[in-house]
Each structure stands twice: as structure tokens, then as C-alpha cells.
Design a protein around this motif. Structure first.
Motif, PDB file in Angstrom:
ATOM      1  N   LEU A  41       0.862  -1.167   0.000  1.00 39.18           N
ATOM      2  CA  LEU A  41       0.000   0.000   0.000  1.00 39.18           C
ATOM      3  C   LEU A  41       0.908   1.228   0.000  1.00 39.18           C
ATOM      4  O   LEU A  41       1.743   1.387   0.895  1.00 39.18           O
ATOM      5  CB  LEU A  41      -0.905   0.022   1.235  1.00 39.18           C
ATOM      6  N   VAL A  42       0.779   2.049  -1.033  1.00 33.24           N
ATOM      7  CA  VAL A  42       1.527   3.303  -1.098  1.00 33.24           C
ATOM      8  C   VAL A  42       0.551   4.395  -0.690  1.00 33.24           C
ATOM      9  O   VAL A  42      -0.504   4.560  -1.313  1.00 33.24           O
ATOM     10  CB  VAL A  42       2.085   3.562  -2.511  1.00 33.24           C
ATOM     11  N   SER A  43       0.890   5.106   0.386  1.00 30.71           N
ATOM     12  CA  SER A  43      -0.006   6.124   0.946  1.00 30.71           C
ATOM     13  C   SER A  43       0.619   7.505   0.848  1.00 30.71           C
ATOM     14  O   SER A  43       1.815   7.683   1.113  1.00 30.71           O
ATOM     15  CB  SER A  43      -0.300   5.834   2.420  1.00 30.71           C
ATOM     16  N   PHE A  44      -0.206   8.471   0.502  1.00 28.85           N
ATOM     17  CA  PHE A  44       0.168   9.876   0.477  1.00 28.85           C
ATOM     18  C   PHE A  44      -0.764  10.589   1.453  1.00 28.85           C
ATOM     19  O   PHE A  44      -1.978  10.593   1.251  1.00 28.85           O
ATOM     20  CB  PHE A  44       0.004  10.460  -0.931  1.00 28.85           C
ATOM     21  N   VAL A  45      -0.194  11.180   2.517  1.00 24.51           N
ATOM     22  CA  VAL A  45      -1.000  11.817   3.557  1.00 24.51           C
ATOM     23  C   VAL A  45      -0.417  13.188   3.860  1.00 24.51           C
ATOM     24  O   VAL A  45       0.804  13.320   4.063  1.00 24.51           O
ATOM     25  CB  VAL A  45      -1.015  10.954   4.847  1.00 24.51           C
ATOM     26  N   LYS A  46      -1.296  14.185   3.929  1.00 25.13           N
ATOM     27  CA  LYS A  46      -0.836  15.543   4.235  1.00 25.13           C
ATOM     28  C   LYS A  46      -0.157  15.546   5.601  1.00 25.13           C
ATOM     29  O   LYS A  46      -0.664  15.003   6.571  1.00 25.13           O
ATOM     30  CB  LYS A  46      -1.992  16.533   4.199  1.00 25.13           C
ATOM     31  N   PHE A  47       1.013  16.163   5.652  1.00 30.13           N
ATOM     32  CA  PHE A  47       1.874  16.175   6.830  1.00 30.13           C
ATOM     33  C   PHE A  47       1.733  17.512   7.544  1.00 30.13           C
ATOM     34  O   PHE A  47       1.782  18.566   6.914  1.00 30.13           O
ATOM     35  CB  PHE A  47       3.329  15.965   6.372  1.00 30.13           C
ATOM     36  N   SER A  48       1.568  17.456   8.852  1.00 24.96           N
ATOM     37  CA  SER A  48       1.497  18.683   9.648  1.00 24.96           C
ATOM     38  C   SER A  48       2.918  19.140   9.966  1.00 24.96           C
ATOM     39  O   SER A  48       3.708  18.385  10.529  1.00 24.96           O
ATOM     40  CB  SER A  48       0.740  18.429  10.950  1.00 24.96           C
ATOM     41  N   ALA A  49       3.221  20.372   9.615  1.00 18.80           N
ATOM     42  CA  ALA A  49       4.576  20.904   9.845  1.00 18.80           C
ATOM     43  C   ALA A  49       4.620  21.751  11.109  1.00 18.80           C
ATOM     44  O   ALA A  49       5.343  22.743  11.181  1.00 18.80           O
ATOM     45  CB  ALA A  49       5.023  21.705   8.634  1.00 18.80           C
ATOM     46  N   ASN A  50       3.842  21.363  12.114  1.00 16.37           N
ATOM     47  CA  ASN A  50       3.818  22.068  13.404  1.00 16.37           C
ATOM     48  C   ASN A  50       3.598  23.566  13.254  1.00 16.37           C
ATOM     49  O   ASN A  50       4.276  24.375  13.875  1.00 16.37           O
ATOM     50  CB  ASN A  50       5.097  21.792  14.201  1.00 16.37           C
ATOM     51  N   GLY A  51       2.640  23.919  12.403  1.00 16.61           N
ATOM     52  CA  GLY A  51       2.271  25.319  12.242  1.00 16.61           C
ATOM     53  C   GLY A  51       3.174  26.126  11.334  1.00 16.61           C
ATOM     54  O   GLY A  51       2.942  27.307  11.133  1.00 16.61           O
ATOM     55  N   ILE A  52       4.206  25.513  10.783  1.00 16.60           N
ATOM     56  CA  ILE A  52       5.110  26.228   9.876  1.00 16.60           C
ATOM     57  C   ILE A  52       4.516  26.176   8.470  1.00 16.60           C
ATOM     58  O   ILE A  52       4.144  25.113   7.980  1.00 16.60           O
ATOM     59  CB  ILE A  52       6.522  25.612   9.881  1.00 16.60           C
ATOM     60  N   ASP A  53       4.438  27.338   7.833  1.00 18.31           N
ATOM     61  CA  ASP A  53       3.908  27.403   6.470  1.00 18.31           C
ATOM     62  C   ASP A  53       5.063  27.595   5.503  1.00 18.31           C
ATOM     63  O   ASP A  53       5.713  28.633   5.490  1.00 18.31           O
ATOM     64  CB  ASP A  53       2.909  28.563   6.354  1.00 18.31           C
ATOM     65  N   TYR A  54       5.290  26.569   4.694  1.00 16.19           N
ATOM     66  CA  TYR A  54       6.363  26.632   3.703  1.00 16.19           C
ATOM     67  C   TYR A  54       5.856  27.103   2.345  1.00 16.19           C
ATOM     68  O   TYR A  54       6.608  27.156   1.389  1.00 16.19           O
ATOM     69  CB  TYR A  54       7.032  25.261   3.552  1.00 16.19           C
ATOM     70  N   GLY A  55       4.570  27.403   2.269  1.00 14.35           N
ATOM     71  CA  GLY A  55       3.991  27.875   1.019  1.00 14.35           C
ATOM     72  C   GLY A  55       3.673  26.760   0.042  1.00 14.35           C
ATOM     73  O   GLY A  55       3.374  27.021  -1.121  1.00 14.35           O
ATOM     74  N   ILE A  56       3.748  25.516   0.522  1.00 13.31           N
ATOM     75  CA  ILE A  56       3.456  24.358  -0.316  1.00 13.31           C
ATOM     76  C   ILE A  56       3.076  23.204   0.614  1.00 13.31           C
ATOM     77  O   ILE A  56       3.639  23.084   1.709  1.00 13.31           O
ATOM     78  CB  ILE A  56       4.686  23.977  -1.189  1.00 13.31           C
ATOM     79  N   ILE A  64       3.677  16.342   1.921  1.00 12.82           N
ATOM     80  CA  ILE A  64       2.953  15.077   1.897  1.00 12.82           C
ATOM     81  C   ILE A  64       3.880  13.954   2.333  1.00 12.82           C
ATOM     82  O   ILE A  64       4.959  13.760   1.764  1.00 12.82           O
ATOM     83  CB  ILE A  64       2.406  14.770   0.476  1.00 12.82           C
ATOM     84  N   ASP A  65       3.462  13.223   3.358  1.00  9.27           N
ATOM     85  CA  ASP A  65       4.201  12.056   3.825  1.00  9.27           C
ATOM     86  C   ASP A  65       3.854  10.887   2.913  1.00  9.27           C
ATOM     87  O   ASP A  65       2.680  10.554   2.749  1.00  9.27           O
ATOM     88  CB  ASP A  65       3.800  11.747   5.267  1.00  9.27           C
ATOM     89  N   VAL A  66       4.851  10.306   2.284  1.00  8.69           N
ATOM     90  CA  VAL A  66       4.627   9.133   1.435  1.00  8.69           C
ATOM     91  C   VAL A  66       5.183   7.915   2.159  1.00  8.69           C
ATOM     92  O   VAL A  66       6.296   7.955   2.693  1.00  8.69           O
ATOM     93  CB  VAL A  66       5.250   9.292   0.027  1.00  8.69           C
ATOM     94  N   SER A  67       4.368   6.871   2.240  1.00  5.97           N
ATOM     95  CA  SER A  67       4.842   5.644   2.875  1.00  5.97           C
ATOM     96  C   SER A  67       4.524   4.449   1.994  1.00  5.97           C
ATOM     97  O   SER A  67       3.497   4.412   1.313  1.00  5.97           O
ATOM     98  CB  SER A  67       4.234   5.467   4.267  1.00  5.97           C
ATOM     99  N   ILE A  68       5.424   3.501   2.018  1.00  7.43           N
ATOM    100  CA  ILE A  68       5.279   2.255   1.273  1.00  7.43           C
ATOM    101  C   ILE A  68       5.205   1.153   2.322  1.00  7.43           C
ATOM    102  O   ILE A  68       6.177   0.902   3.031  1.00  7.43           O
ATOM    103  CB  ILE A  68       6.466   2.035   0.323  1.00  7.43           C
ATOM    104  N   THR A  69       4.030   0.528   2.431  1.00  7.93           N
ATOM    105  CA  THR A  69       3.797  -0.452   3.481  1.00  7.93           C
ATOM    106  C   THR A  69       3.593  -1.834   2.878  1.00  7.93           C
ATOM    107  O   THR A  69       2.740  -2.025   2.012  1.00  7.93           O
ATOM    108  CB  THR A  69       2.536  -0.068   4.294  1.00  7.93           C
ATOM    109  N   LEU A  70       4.378  -2.783   3.357  1.00 13.46           N
ATOM    110  CA  LEU A  70       4.208  -4.173   2.973  1.00 13.46           C
ATOM    111  C   LEU A  70       3.046  -4.731   3.774  1.00 13.46           C
ATOM    112  O   LEU A  70       3.032  -4.659   5.003  1.00 13.46           O
ATOM    113  CB  LEU A  70       5.492  -4.963   3.254  1.00 13.46           C
ATOM    114  N   MET A  71       2.054  -5.282   3.102  1.00 14.86           N
ATOM    115  CA  MET A  71       0.867  -5.797   3.773  1.00 14.86           C
ATOM    116  C   MET A  71       1.030  -7.272   4.149  1.00 14.86           C
ATOM    117  O   MET A  71       0.301  -7.767   4.995  1.00 14.86           O
ATOM    118  CB  MET A  71      -0.372  -5.609   2.884  1.00 14.86           C
ATOM    119  N   ASN A  72       2.004  -7.977   3.552  1.00 15.77           N
ATOM    120  CA  ASN A  72       2.291  -9.370   3.896  1.00 15.77           C
ATOM    121  C   ASN A  72       3.170  -9.392   5.138  1.00 15.77           C
ATOM    122  O   ASN A  72       3.797  -8.397   5.488  1.00 15.77           O
ATOM    123  CB  ASN A  72       3.035 -10.082   2.758  1.00 15.77           C
ATOM    124  N   SER A  73       3.261 -10.562   5.750  1.00 18.21           N
ATOM    125  CA  SER A  73       4.072 -10.652   6.960  1.00 18.21           C
ATOM    126  C   SER A  73       5.558 -10.780   6.679  1.00 18.21           C
ATOM    127  O   SER A  73       6.379 -10.387   7.485  1.00 18.21           O
ATOM    128  CB  SER A  73       3.610 -11.830   7.817  1.00 18.21           C
TER     129      SER A  73
END
Length: 155
Positions: free
Chosen positions: A18-33, A36-45
Motif C-alpha cells: 500500500l503506497v499512501s500519500f497523507v498531508k503532513f502537519s509541519a507544526n504550524g510552519i507554512d512553507y507555502g506548499i 505530503i508524507d509518502v509511505s510504502i507499506t508491505l501488507m504481507n508478513s
């Protein structure tokens, strides 16, 4: 356009990811863009090895996402154990190995429109942290701002 996205896929060997793209909170810092945290998760054991074809699928999914969104992707390599060849000359920590592999696969594709910046945060207590920032070459200034803030965590 919605920034959060999950993309499941199964390799030819039958491993599910599962490749996930999730908006990342930058602790209130605005970088003007958005970041997005991207993670690659193996679903098998368990998995033996990923093929080059599978690694290219990861890169293709990331490239397609970047083609559709003007964001900075933040990729943090995890510390879970991996199987490495016993005859491997260079001994790397799993996180460092994943970081080098991810960067080399992305850079091998020669995406001229994008930049990838590797960041190593030194942490003698818990082990070093390996992250990558990827975005359009037009966002180089924003990548540098984020990189400078991440490097403040060096110990």
C-alpha cells in the motif's frame, strides 16, 4: 484536488503493498506548499526480496502523484529488519540501505523536472534518521527551507 491518496498493488511474486500519500502537519510552519508524507507499506508478513520491477513500480507511483500535485513529498525510511545478501561488502543499517536504494531508483529514472534531497539526521541515542524530500525543480527554495529546519534536529 484531494491530496490524501492510497494506492494498493500486488507484485508478480504475490506481495501486497500500500503506497499512501497523507498531508503532513509541519507544526504550524507554512512553507507555502503542502508537505505530503509518502509511505510504502508491505501488507504481507514476510518478503524475500523486491525485484527491480517492483522498485520501479514504487518510483512510477510517486512520479505519477508528483505529476498531479504541486507538493513536497517527505519520505522517512523505517528501521524494520531486512534481508541482505551475506556477501554484501558494504554494511548498512536497514534504514540507510532503504534510503540509498530509494534515492538511487528515483535518480536512475532521470526525472529532470524533479529533485530529490537526501537528509541524514544524526542521533547517537536512537540511531540516525534517513529522510528524502522530493518535489518539482521549481520548488528548490522550499525544499531548502524544509531541509534547514530538519537539520536543526541533528544531535
Amino acid at each position: 484536488m484531494e491530496l490524501d491518496k492510497e494506492i494498493p498493488f500486488t507484485t508478480e511474486e504475490g506481495y501486497q503493498y500500500l503506497v499512501s500519500f497523507v498531508k503532513f502537519s509541519a507544526n504550524g510552519i507554512d512553507y507555502g506548499i503542502p508537505i505530503i508524507d509518502v509511505s510504502i507499506t508491505l501488507m504481507n508478513s514476510e518478503i524475500e526480496y523486491n525485484s527491480i520491477k517492483t522498485l520501479n513500480i514504487f518510483v512510477g507511483i510517486i512520479n505519477n502523484y508528483l505529476d498531479q500535485h504541486n507538493v513536497v513529498l517527505y519520505y522517512y525510511c523505517d528501521t524494520s529488519a531486512i534481508k541482505m545478501r551475506t556477501n554484501r561488502k558494504e554494511k548498512l543499517l536497514p534504514q540507510e540501505y532503504r534510503s540509498k536504494l530509494f534515492s538511487s531508483m528515483f535518480n536512475k529514472k532521470k526525472f529532470d523536472d524533479y529533485i530529490l534531497t537526501e537528509i541524514r539526521i544524526n542521533d547517537p541515542e536512537r540511531g540516525d534518521h534517513f529522510t528524502s524530500l522530493i518535489s518539482s525543480a521549481n520548488n528548490t527554495d522550499k525544499i531548502r527551507l524544509i531541509e534547514d529546519d530538519l537539520k536543526k534536529f541533528n544531535k
